[in-house]
Design an enzyme around this catalytic site. Structure first.
Site, PDB file in Angstrom:
ATOM      1  N   CYS A   9       0.843  -1.189   0.000  1.00  0.00           N
ATOM      2  CA  CYS A   9       0.000   0.000   0.000  1.00  0.00           C
ATOM      3  C   CYS A   9       0.878   1.238   0.000  1.00  0.00           C
ATOM      4  O   CYS A   9       2.041   1.185   0.357  1.00  0.00           O
ATOM      5  CB  CYS A   9      -0.893   0.032   1.235  1.00  0.00           C
ATOM      6  SG  CYS A   9      -2.075  -1.309   1.308  1.00  0.00           S
ATOM      7  N   GLY A  35      -0.010  -0.088  -5.065  1.00  0.00           N
ATOM      8  CA  GLY A  35      -1.320  -0.709  -4.910  1.00  0.00           C
ATOM      9  C   GLY A  35      -2.262  -0.243  -5.985  1.00  0.00           C
ATOM     10  O   GLY A  35      -2.356   0.960  -6.247  1.00  0.00           O
ATOM     11  N   ASN A 109      -0.216   1.592   5.789  1.00  0.00           N
ATOM     12  CA  ASN A 109       0.668   0.738   4.985  1.00  0.00           C
ATOM     13  C   ASN A 109       1.351  -0.216   5.950  1.00  0.00           C
ATOM     14  O   ASN A 109       2.047   0.228   6.856  1.00  0.00           O
ATOM     15  CB  ASN A 109       1.691   1.606   4.249  1.00  0.00           C
ATOM     16  CG  ASN A 109       2.721   0.799   3.487  1.00  0.00           C
ATOM     17  OD1 ASN A 109       3.810   1.276   3.221  1.00  0.00           O
ATOM     18  ND2 ASN A 109       2.402  -0.428   3.127  1.00  0.00           N
ATOM     19  N   GLY A 110       1.142  -1.493   5.750  1.00  0.00           N
ATOM     20  CA  GLY A 110       1.733  -2.486   6.643  1.00  0.00           C
ATOM     21  C   GLY A 110       0.731  -3.568   6.962  1.00  0.00           C
ATOM     22  O   GLY A 110      -0.280  -3.705   6.271  1.00  0.00           O
ATOM     23  N   TYR A 249      12.602  -4.535  -4.469  1.00  0.00           N
ATOM     24  CA  TYR A 249      11.525  -4.560  -5.458  1.00  0.00           C
ATOM     25  C   TYR A 249      10.473  -3.445  -5.345  1.00  0.00           C
ATOM     26  O   TYR A 249      10.103  -2.852  -6.347  1.00  0.00           O
ATOM     27  CB  TYR A 249      10.815  -5.915  -5.381  1.00  0.00           C
ATOM     28  CG  TYR A 249       9.518  -5.978  -6.158  1.00  0.00           C
ATOM     29  CD1 TYR A 249       9.525  -5.902  -7.546  1.00  0.00           C
ATOM     30  CD2 TYR A 249       8.298  -6.076  -5.516  1.00  0.00           C
ATOM     31  CE1 TYR A 249       8.343  -5.924  -8.265  1.00  0.00           C
ATOM     32  CE2 TYR A 249       7.112  -6.110  -6.228  1.00  0.00           C
ATOM     33  CZ  TYR A 249       7.128  -6.031  -7.598  1.00  0.00           C
ATOM     34  OH  TYR A 249       5.973  -6.057  -8.306  1.00  0.00           O
TER      35      TYR A 249
END
Ligand code: SF4
Length: 476
Positions: A9, A35, A109-110, A249
């Site tokens: 995210c 995302g 985010n997580g 990545y």
């Protein structure tokens, strides 16, 4: 990387800008790679927090009319790939509630490793959940928190959750940024004139002309209001565990994360890989776009020329209509096409940033061979991925990870490559340029810095994970 971990995210927030929602839209646009399932923005004009969310890409989720319904000088936004919770609009973020502390919107985010337990307890105590997202747990804890001030209630709620969280919250009059004590996910603070910007990656600041100031520190809560920025450090110190996969990545190469240029790190990964896993070759070919930086480093170090032997179609949407007659490897071929003039008769080193299931890489190797390559050597710019992530990255189960279930020689056989080699863990840690202790590398080691749910299957079921076959069908 087509045979991929899914992105996680991205979050973006701005305080003190007359076009806060428009800026957030642009910030999310720059974070789209993190995302693509849903996008949302919450904005406040000081009196009311308003929200708009939709499934799909940022550009599809918002138009100028929608953005005009989000007035005010402060906003937060989110792009989502579901790492916990189903893919549906109810799980899109930000999530907005009204409670005893007033309105608050949140984006995350997580991934919270104790969300299941907390959720069960809250449900026992009468809470009603609207979504299957782990993030909603924080809002329930916040609504129940006793503190009189908003930041006290925020601290009380986030102190109960464990795992990875870079959070943005928006009340009627302030923006709050929180980063977990381990610092799993990035979160950067910047300025745009008088306005403050907080976002997952610095590439979002670049797009709107903001200037990076510093990272939100692990374990820091930043309260941004008309009074300025207040920093609170409410958590006990914890070992740092920056996600090393952000560098491998996730993050865009034009971003800085954890204080390092992603492009520089990826190029160094390729250089180190060339030193560790040299092979006689005529041409270095990146798997676009993910393998490009590492392939450049590999080519520079090895002295073998880099050529774009695979061309990516940038205009492939999320779905496409498959022809009824079968076309071999259609799913991959519609996204990548080999360049025969570069590959024919050559010894090719194919560089990618990771190998997850191996199914797509096998098709790419086949395509390169079919285009006339004499030899195909696969080089991966990270160590073998042997364990799933519980901190916000959507990985396959351990049983689906090719490196967890196959020897190197079996992987080579499966890919039908002449050789396969990975970067070493030491090489990876050397390239990120810091001591081992400050990074999480659990997906390469199986050693988790924060205890994870004992039963992987139970965890995945709890999180209502999507059927991964569906994703496989899209990635070919
Ligand atoms: S397990 Fe891997 S993907 Fe997950 S946080 Fe750690 S390094 Fe990142």
């Amino acid at each position: 990387m087509l045979d991929s971990f899914k992105d996680e995210c991205g979050v973006f927030g701005i305080f003190g800008h007359p076009e806060a929602a428009n800026m957030t839209y642009l910030g999310l646009y720059a974070l789209q790679h993190r995302g693509q399932e849903s996008a949302g923005i919450a904005a406040s004009d000081g009196r009311q927090v308003r929200i708009s969310r939709a499934m799909g890409y940022v550009a599809d989720a918002f138009d100028s009319e929608t953005l005009s319904t989000l007035p005010g000088p402060m906003a937060i936004g989110h792009v989502r790939y579901s790492t916990a919770g189903e893919s549906k609009l109810l799980n899109a973020q930000p999530i907005l509630i009204d409670c005893a502390h007033g309105q608050i919107a949140i984006c995350h985010n997580g991934n919270l490793v104790n969300a299941g337990e907390l959720r069960d307890e809250l449900v026992q105590q009468g809470s009603i959940f609207q979504s299957t997202s782990d993030t909603e747990v924080i809002l329930h804890l916040y609504a129940r928190a006793k503190g009189r001030r908003v930041d006290d209630a925020v601290v009380a709620s986030v102190s109960q959750v464990q795992g990875a969280f870079s959070l943005l919250m928006l009340t009627r009059d302030c923006l709050i940024a929180v980063r977990d004590p381990h610092g799993f996910r990035p979160l950067a603070l910047g300025r745009l004139g008088e306005a403050y910007v907080v976002c997952s990656e610095t590439c979002a600041m670049d797009l709107i002309g903001a200037t990076y100031e510093r990272d939100v520190e692990p374990g820091e809560v930043l309260v941004i209001s008309a009074e300025g920025v207040r920093s609170i450090k409410p958590f006990p110190p914890a070992p740092l565990a920056h996600c090393i996969f952000e560098h491998v990545y996730f993050a865009r190469p034009d971003s800085y994360v954890f204080g390092r240029s992603v492009n520089q790190v990826r190029t160094d990964l390729g250089r180190t890989l060339a030193c560790e896993q040299a092979v006689g070759a005529d041409v270095i070919v990146p798997v676009p776009d993910s393998g490009v930086c590492a392939a450049m480093g590999f080519a520079e170090e090895s002295g073998v020329p880099l050529k774009m032997g695979l061309i990516r179609n940038h205009y492939v949407g999320r779905t496409f209509i498959q022809p009824q007659s079968s076309i071999r490897h259609f799913g991959v071929r519609v996204k990548l096409n080999p360049v025969r003039s570069i590959l024919e008769g050559r010894r090719v080193v194919l560089v990618d940033d990771s190998l997850v299931r191996g199914t797509t890489s096998r098709k790419i190797v086949g395509m390169v061979r079919a285009a006339g390559a004499k030899e195909v050597h696969v080089r991966i710019s990270c160590p073998p991925t042997i364990s799933p992530c519980f901190y916000g990255v959507d990985t396959p189960r351990k049983s689906e990870l090719i490196a967890a279930t196959h020897t190197l020689d079996e992987i080579r056989e499966f890919l039908e490559a002449d050789s396969v080699a990975y970067l070493s863990l030491e090489g990876l840690l050397g390239a990120v340029g810091t001591e081992r202790a400050s990074y999480c590398s659990s997906c390469y080691t199986g050693q988790y810095p924060v205890p994870v749910p004992r039963c992987e299957a139970g965890y995945l079921q709890l999180a209502l994970k999507l059927d991964r076959d569906k994703a496989e069908a899209v990635t070919g």
